[in-house]
Motif scaffolding. Structure first.
Motif, PDB file in Angstrom:
ATOM      1  N   ALA A 142     -35.246 -96.421 -20.444  1.00  0.00           N
ATOM      2  CA  ALA A 142     -33.791 -96.565 -20.474  1.00  0.00           C
ATOM      3  C   ALA A 142     -33.134 -95.630 -19.457  1.00  0.00           C
ATOM      4  O   ALA A 142     -32.188 -96.021 -18.757  1.00  0.00           O
ATOM      5  CB  ALA A 142     -33.268 -96.273 -21.891  1.00  0.00           C
ATOM      6  N   GLY A 143     -33.627 -94.391 -19.383  1.00  0.00           N
ATOM      7  CA  GLY A 143     -33.089 -93.444 -18.405  1.00  0.00           C
ATOM      8  C   GLY A 143     -33.332 -93.898 -16.986  1.00  0.00           C
ATOM      9  O   GLY A 143     -32.471 -93.761 -16.108  1.00  0.00           O
ATOM     10  N   LEU A 144     -34.520 -94.444 -16.735  1.00  0.00           N
ATOM     11  CA  LEU A 144     -34.847 -94.971 -15.404  1.00  0.00           C
ATOM     12  C   LEU A 144     -33.895 -96.088 -15.008  1.00  0.00           C
ATOM     13  O   LEU A 144     -33.423 -96.135 -13.867  1.00  0.00           O
ATOM     14  CB  LEU A 144     -36.271 -95.516 -15.401  1.00  0.00           C
ATOM     15  CG  LEU A 144     -37.416 -94.578 -15.049  1.00  0.00           C
ATOM     16  CD1 LEU A 144     -38.723 -95.358 -15.034  1.00  0.00           C
ATOM     17  CD2 LEU A 144     -37.187 -93.902 -13.708  1.00  0.00           C
ATOM     18  N   GLN A 145     -33.634 -96.990 -15.942  1.00  0.00           N
ATOM     19  CA  GLN A 145     -32.745 -98.103 -15.630  1.00  0.00           C
ATOM     20  C   GLN A 145     -31.352 -97.611 -15.295  1.00  0.00           C
ATOM     21  O   GLN A 145     -30.688 -98.126 -14.379  1.00  0.00           O
ATOM     22  CB  GLN A 145     -32.694 -99.088 -16.798  1.00  0.00           C
ATOM     23  CG  GLN A 145     -32.088-100.434 -16.419  1.00  0.00           C
ATOM     24  CD  GLN A 145     -32.847-101.109 -15.289  1.00  0.00           C
ATOM     25  OE1 GLN A 145     -34.058-101.280 -15.353  1.00  0.00           O
ATOM     26  NE2 GLN A 145     -32.133-101.472 -14.229  1.00  0.00           N
ATOM     27  N   LYS A 146     -30.901 -96.580 -16.017  1.00  0.00           N
ATOM     28  CA  LYS A 146     -29.597 -95.993 -15.725  1.00  0.00           C
ATOM     29  C   LYS A 146     -29.583 -95.396 -14.323  1.00  0.00           C
ATOM     30  O   LYS A 146     -28.597 -95.542 -13.580  1.00  0.00           O
ATOM     31  CB  LYS A 146     -29.277 -94.913 -16.772  1.00  0.00           C
ATOM     32  CG  LYS A 146     -27.920 -94.257 -16.590  1.00  0.00           C
ATOM     33  CD  LYS A 146     -27.656 -93.247 -17.690  1.00  0.00           C
ATOM     34  CE  LYS A 146     -26.305 -92.563 -17.503  1.00  0.00           C
ATOM     35  NZ  LYS A 146     -26.051 -91.549 -18.564  1.00  0.00           N
ATOM     36  N   THR A 147     -30.664 -94.732 -13.958  1.00  0.00           N
ATOM     37  CA  THR A 147     -30.759 -94.142 -12.622  1.00  0.00           C
ATOM     38  C   THR A 147     -30.692 -95.218 -11.553  1.00  0.00           C
ATOM     39  O   THR A 147     -29.918 -95.116 -10.587  1.00  0.00           O
ATOM     40  CB  THR A 147     -32.081 -93.355 -12.475  1.00  0.00           C
ATOM     41  OG1 THR A 147     -32.125 -92.318 -13.455  1.00  0.00           O
ATOM     42  CG2 THR A 147     -32.199 -92.745 -11.088  1.00  0.00           C
ATOM     43  N   VAL A 148     -31.511 -96.239 -11.698  1.00  0.00           N
ATOM     44  CA  VAL A 148     -31.559 -97.309 -10.699  1.00  0.00           C
ATOM     45  C   VAL A 148     -30.237 -98.053 -10.624  1.00  0.00           C
ATOM     46  O   VAL A 148     -29.728 -98.343  -9.534  1.00  0.00           O
ATOM     47  CB  VAL A 148     -32.723 -98.278 -11.008  1.00  0.00           C
ATOM     48  CG1 VAL A 148     -32.648 -99.523 -10.123  1.00  0.00           C
ATOM     49  CG2 VAL A 148     -34.053 -97.577 -10.809  1.00  0.00           C
ATOM     50  N   ASP A 149     -29.639 -98.353 -11.767  1.00  0.00           N
ATOM     51  CA  ASP A 149     -28.351 -99.057 -11.781  1.00  0.00           C
ATOM     52  C   ASP A 149     -27.287 -98.254 -11.046  1.00  0.00           C
ATOM     53  O   ASP A 149     -26.491 -98.810 -10.279  1.00  0.00           O
ATOM     54  CB  ASP A 149     -27.900 -99.327 -13.217  1.00  0.00           C
ATOM     55  CG  ASP A 149     -28.724-100.413 -13.901  1.00  0.00           C
ATOM     56  OD1 ASP A 149     -29.467-101.124 -13.199  1.00  0.00           O
ATOM     57  OD2 ASP A 149     -28.629-100.536 -15.145  1.00  0.00           O
ATOM     58  N   SER A 150     -27.253 -96.953 -11.268  1.00  0.00           N
ATOM     59  CA  SER A 150     -26.238 -96.119 -10.622  1.00  0.00           C
ATOM     60  C   SER A 150     -26.457 -96.063  -9.115  1.00  0.00           C
ATOM     61  O   SER A 150     -25.492 -96.026  -8.340  1.00  0.00           O
ATOM     62  CB  SER A 150     -26.248 -94.706 -11.205  1.00  0.00           C
ATOM     63  OG  SER A 150     -27.455 -94.025 -10.914  1.00  0.00           O
ATOM     64  N   ILE A 151     -27.716 -96.081  -8.677  1.00  0.00           N
ATOM     65  CA  ILE A 151     -28.021 -96.071  -7.238  1.00  0.00           C
ATOM     66  C   ILE A 151     -27.595 -97.381  -6.594  1.00  0.00           C
ATOM     67  O   ILE A 151     -26.951 -97.394  -5.534  1.00  0.00           O
ATOM     68  CB  ILE A 151     -29.529 -95.816  -7.021  1.00  0.00           C
ATOM     69  CG1 ILE A 151     -29.871 -94.351  -7.335  1.00  0.00           C
ATOM     70  CG2 ILE A 151     -29.942 -96.181  -5.593  1.00  0.00           C
ATOM     71  CD1 ILE A 151     -31.348 -94.051  -7.346  1.00  0.00           C
ATOM     72  N   LEU A 152     -27.920 -98.487  -7.223  1.00  0.00           N
ATOM     73  CA  LEU A 152     -27.572 -99.788  -6.670  1.00  0.00           C
ATOM     74  C   LEU A 152     -26.058 -99.991  -6.654  1.00  0.00           C
ATOM     75  O   LEU A 152     -25.508-100.592  -5.723  1.00  0.00           O
ATOM     76  CB  LEU A 152     -28.252-100.896  -7.472  1.00  0.00           C
ATOM     77  CG  LEU A 152     -29.791-100.879  -7.451  1.00  0.00           C
ATOM     78  CD1 LEU A 152     -30.353-102.009  -8.311  1.00  0.00           C
ATOM     79  CD2 LEU A 152     -30.328-100.972  -6.023  1.00  0.00           C
TER      80      LEU A 152
END
Length: 261
Positions: free
Chosen positions: A50-60
């Motif tokens: 879940a944390g990874l997805q938040k990181t990737v979403d914020s980058i994109l």
């Protein structure tokens, strides 16, 4: 309270592939965001999906570079081998490896079980070793670099952190050894040594330490009570991993607000 920092977008990682472990939260997350903002193709690695997805979403969402998530336990040799193989298959190269995955367990030493001690070493030290070992062939090809996560605990006697401090002392020694071993082959290896950074890991441990002798910690904190932000460490990591750090190897850079000066 965390201090405010502003990331300045620079194109230092354009066309660079950077693996960032521990990217699901804290310093790893801030580093993944910083490197992507500077044009990097980030492979964000963590056990926290879940944390990874938040990181990737914020980058994109922010634009700049790119990012993809890989769920991986750095303490597993098989998982790390699959990680590196997958990056080379998908991205085709590795320019930087940023080892920020880690765990912190704070207990009096007499209450620290062997299992807990080994768990901390497995993630913080063995995980760092495995990622370095597996990525080195690709880094030798790209003349890339490694940035590891040491800690001020490795040098300055943080109480109740026998396992954590021992693991970070190992990272300190590993970093210096690899830097000298691969100096002539063009791979730089450095580490950051954070202290007093407000991350979810630190907050969780702080909340569990109410019964400890907190007077022992007075020399570890700034008198004004200010903690650094993960972005403060991420900025240093970005410098070390970029060409701005081209004449730096074997360095352990403290980022602690001057507490241990």
């Amino acid at each position: 309270m965390a201090s405010n920092t502003t990331a300045v977008a620079l194109p230092r990682f354009a066309d660079k592939v950077v693996i960032v472990t521990g990217a699901g939260s804290g310093i790893g997350q801030a580093t993944a965001r910083r490197i992507a903002a500077e044009g990097g193709a980030v492979v964000a690695v963590d056990m926290n999906e879940a944390g990874l997805q938040k990181t990737v979403d914020s980058i994109l969402e922010a634009g700049g570079g790119s990012a993809r998530a890989v769920v991986c336990s750095v303490a597993s040799e098989e998982s790390v081998k699959a990680l590196i193989s997958g990056v080379l298959s998908t991205e085709g190269r590795i320019d930087s490896l940023v080892n920020m995955a880690g765990i912190l367990r704070s207990l009096p030493t007499m209450e620290t079980s062997l299992d807990l001690f080994q768990q901390v070493l497995n993630v913080n030290l063995i995980g760092t070793f495995l990622c370095c070992r597996e990525a080195l062939p690709a880094l030798l090809e790209s003349k890339g670099n490694i940035v590891n996560a040491a800690s001020t605990s490795a040098q300055f006697g943080h109480p109740y952190m026998a396992a954590y401090a021992a693991s970070k002392g190992g990272v300190f020694a590993l970093t210096r050894t690899l830097a000298w071993e691969y100096l002539k082959q063009g791979v730089r290896v450095n580490a950051v040594a954070p202290g007093g950074i407000m991350t979810p890991m630190v907050v969780a441990q702080g909340e569990s330490m109410g019964g400890f002798d907190m007077d022992l910690f007075t020399h570890l904190s700034r008198p004004d009570g200010v903690f650094g932000a993960p972005e403060s460490v991420a900025a240093v990591i970005a410098m070390l991993a970029s060409n701005d750090g081209a004449h730096m190897t074997g360095e352990i850079v403290k980022v602690d607000g001057g507490v241990h000066n």
